[in-house]
Enzyme design. Structure first.
Site, mmCIF file in Angstrom:
data_model
loop_
_atom_site.group_PDB
_atom_site.id
_atom_site.type_symbol
_atom_site.label_atom_id
_atom_site.label_comp_id
_atom_site.label_asym_id
_atom_site.label_seq_id
_atom_site.Cartn_x
_atom_site.Cartn_y
_atom_site.Cartn_z
ATOM 1 N N ASP A 1 -0.977 5.529 -6.401
ATOM 2 C CA ASP A 1 -2.093 6.466 -6.487
ATOM 3 C C ASP A 1 -1.685 7.511 -7.505
ATOM 4 O O ASP A 1 -0.563 8.032 -7.437
ATOM 5 C CB ASP A 1 -2.353 7.130 -5.134
ATOM 6 C CG ASP A 1 -2.964 6.167 -4.130
ATOM 7 O OD1 ASP A 1 -3.928 5.467 -4.491
ATOM 8 O OD2 ASP A 1 -2.481 6.117 -2.989
ATOM 9 N N GLU B 1 -4.215 3.405 -8.877
ATOM 10 C CA GLU B 1 -5.545 3.941 -8.574
ATOM 11 C C GLU B 1 -5.732 5.272 -9.282
ATOM 12 O O GLU B 1 -4.899 6.178 -9.160
ATOM 13 C CB GLU B 1 -5.726 4.156 -7.066
ATOM 14 C CG GLU B 1 -7.103 4.744 -6.764
ATOM 15 C CD GLU B 1 -7.358 5.099 -5.296
ATOM 16 O OE1 GLU B 1 -6.595 4.628 -4.424
ATOM 17 O OE2 GLU B 1 -8.318 5.853 -5.055
ATOM 18 N N HIS C 1 -0.893 10.344 -3.112
ATOM 19 C CA HIS C 1 -2.153 9.825 -2.583
ATOM 20 C C HIS C 1 -3.283 10.838 -2.709
ATOM 21 O O HIS C 1 -4.440 10.481 -2.912
ATOM 22 C CB HIS C 1 -2.010 9.419 -1.115
ATOM 23 C CG HIS C 1 -3.294 8.920 -0.542
ATOM 24 N ND1 HIS C 1 -4.131 9.702 0.199
ATOM 25 C CD2 HIS C 1 -3.897 7.705 -0.638
ATOM 26 C CE1 HIS C 1 -5.203 8.992 0.547
ATOM 27 N NE2 HIS C 1 -5.087 7.790 0.052
ATOM 28 N N HIS D 1 0.831 -1.201 0.000
ATOM 29 C CA HIS D 1 0.000 0.000 0.000
ATOM 30 C C HIS D 1 0.870 1.257 0.000
ATOM 31 O O HIS D 1 1.561 1.521 0.980
ATOM 32 C CB HIS D 1 -0.882 -0.043 1.247
ATOM 33 C CG HIS D 1 -1.792 1.119 1.420
ATOM 34 N ND1 HIS D 1 -1.639 2.034 2.429
ATOM 35 C CD2 HIS D 1 -2.870 1.518 0.700
ATOM 36 C CE1 HIS D 1 -2.597 2.933 2.342
ATOM 37 N NE2 HIS D 1 -3.362 2.653 1.305
HETATM 38 CA CA CA Z 1 -4.953 4.031 -3.008
#
Ligand code: CA
Length: 348
Positions: free
Chosen positions: A67, A171, A80, A38
């Protein structure tokens, strides 16, 4: 010990060194449970830096998360937030460039400007205090914001030099905001992914998004053929227009998602409510419906320094996730601990 060693050495070299310390670089034959780093190995190095990604690679994560937001000149960069002010020194370097709300938006800065910034551990904008006090020292400003292409080069380059096949997990952040700013982030990111070979169902990539309308657009209008994951939040956090998380969590919502995506990325409490009296995971109806629909389930986020209330330690959490609930993979800030658990609990 690990962290001390890391600080002394070149960060990229350490990730590779750690990779070499473990078993040979053969790809696991049947990888059923995946470890998703992550924001990289963000428990140890500042999130979304190439150092954190190299370390995650060395720790043998299966996937490394990106991200993605766009710069003013439309370049996908790894951050992020759509803001720059809680992980960089933008407020010191460009004090005049905040918007009226006091925030500094990546989309107001060119890539060249973003590249002048220093990335640190995440901190609270009002107090300047680190969010996770015991993580990498915030005053050690040795990192930069990577672009999506730089990060793909790092991972594909390591795949080449190690013979492994670690995947990416980008993402697409806040497509509605980018659209208001005149940019099509999904189209821009998909173009980069396809350029780098992530263009079909067997590509080693998952594309994730919280915006359900956009996820459907990526599949239908942009005709993306790779694997897609619908992220699920809570309506009370603020849902994008056209996205109702209460519906997505329902049996009907899960069935609808299964027509479009390969997996879901729920918040961990949306799939495991806690432990029963005999200490096994209590699975939610959303999880049961998703497994029946043969969706992959990759919850976020397991943190050793911020465990679920019901888990006394990482092993308790991981047993519940993998052994009791049969979950396919997990987003974690501590990929080494999850890799270690799966190595010592092969039946999990
Ligand atoms: Ca994410």
């Amino acid at each position: 010990m690990l962290v001390k060693k890391m600080i002394r050495s070149s960060v990229l070299a350490v990730g590779i060194l750690l990779a070499g310390m473990n078993a040979p670089f053969a790809q696991d034959a049947t990888q059923e449970r995946v470890v998703i780093a992550h924001r990289g190995a963000s428990g140890y190095l500042p999130e979304h830096t190439l150092g954190a990604k190299a370390l995650a690679y060395g720790m043998r994560a299966d996937y490394i998360e990106q991200d993605v937001v766009l710069s003013k000149d439309g370049i996908p960069v790894i951050l992020h937030d759509i803001h720059l002010d809680t992980t960089t020194d933008v407020a010191q370097k460009f004090p005049e460039r905040a918007r009226e709300d006091g925030r500094y938006y990546a989309i107001d800065f060119t890539l060249a400007e973003i590249k002048t910034l220093t990335v640190t551990e995440r901190f609270k904008a009002d107090t300047g205090k680190q969010v996770y006090a015991d993580r990498f020292p915030g005053e050690f400003g040795i990192f930069k914001v990577p672009t999506l292409e730089e990060e793909i080069k790092l991972i594909q380059g390591l795949n080449h030099s190690t013979g492994r096949d670690v995947g990416i997990y980008p993402e697409i952040k806040d497509p509605a905001f980018h659209r208001e700013e005149g940019q099509d982030i999904a189209k821009t990111v998909i173009t980069v992914l396809e350029k780098w070979g992530y263009n079909n169902p067997s590509s080693n990539a998952f594309v994730q998004c919280f915006d359900w309308s956009e996820t459907q657009r990526i599949r239908n209008e942009l005709s993306y053929q790779g694997k897609l994951v619908q992220l699920i939040g809570e309506n009370r956090w603020g849902a994008p227009e056209g996205t109702d998380y209460d519906y997505l969590k329902s049996v009907d919502g899960v069935a609808e998602m299964a027509k479009v995506v390969d997996g879901i990325g729920p918040w961990l409490p949306q799939v495991i409510e806690g432990l029963s009296e005999n200490s096994t995971a209590i699975m939610t109806p959303t999880l049961i419906a998703a497994q029946r629909a043969q969706l992959m389930v990759h919850p976020y986020t397991l943190r050793a320094d911020q465990l679920p209330k019901w888990a006394g330690d990482m092993d308790i959490a991981l047993k519940a996730i993998f052994e009791d609930a049969g979950i396919d993979g997990i987003f974690t800030d501590f990929p080494d601990q999850v890799v270690q658990y799966l190595a010592t609990n092969p039946g999990a």
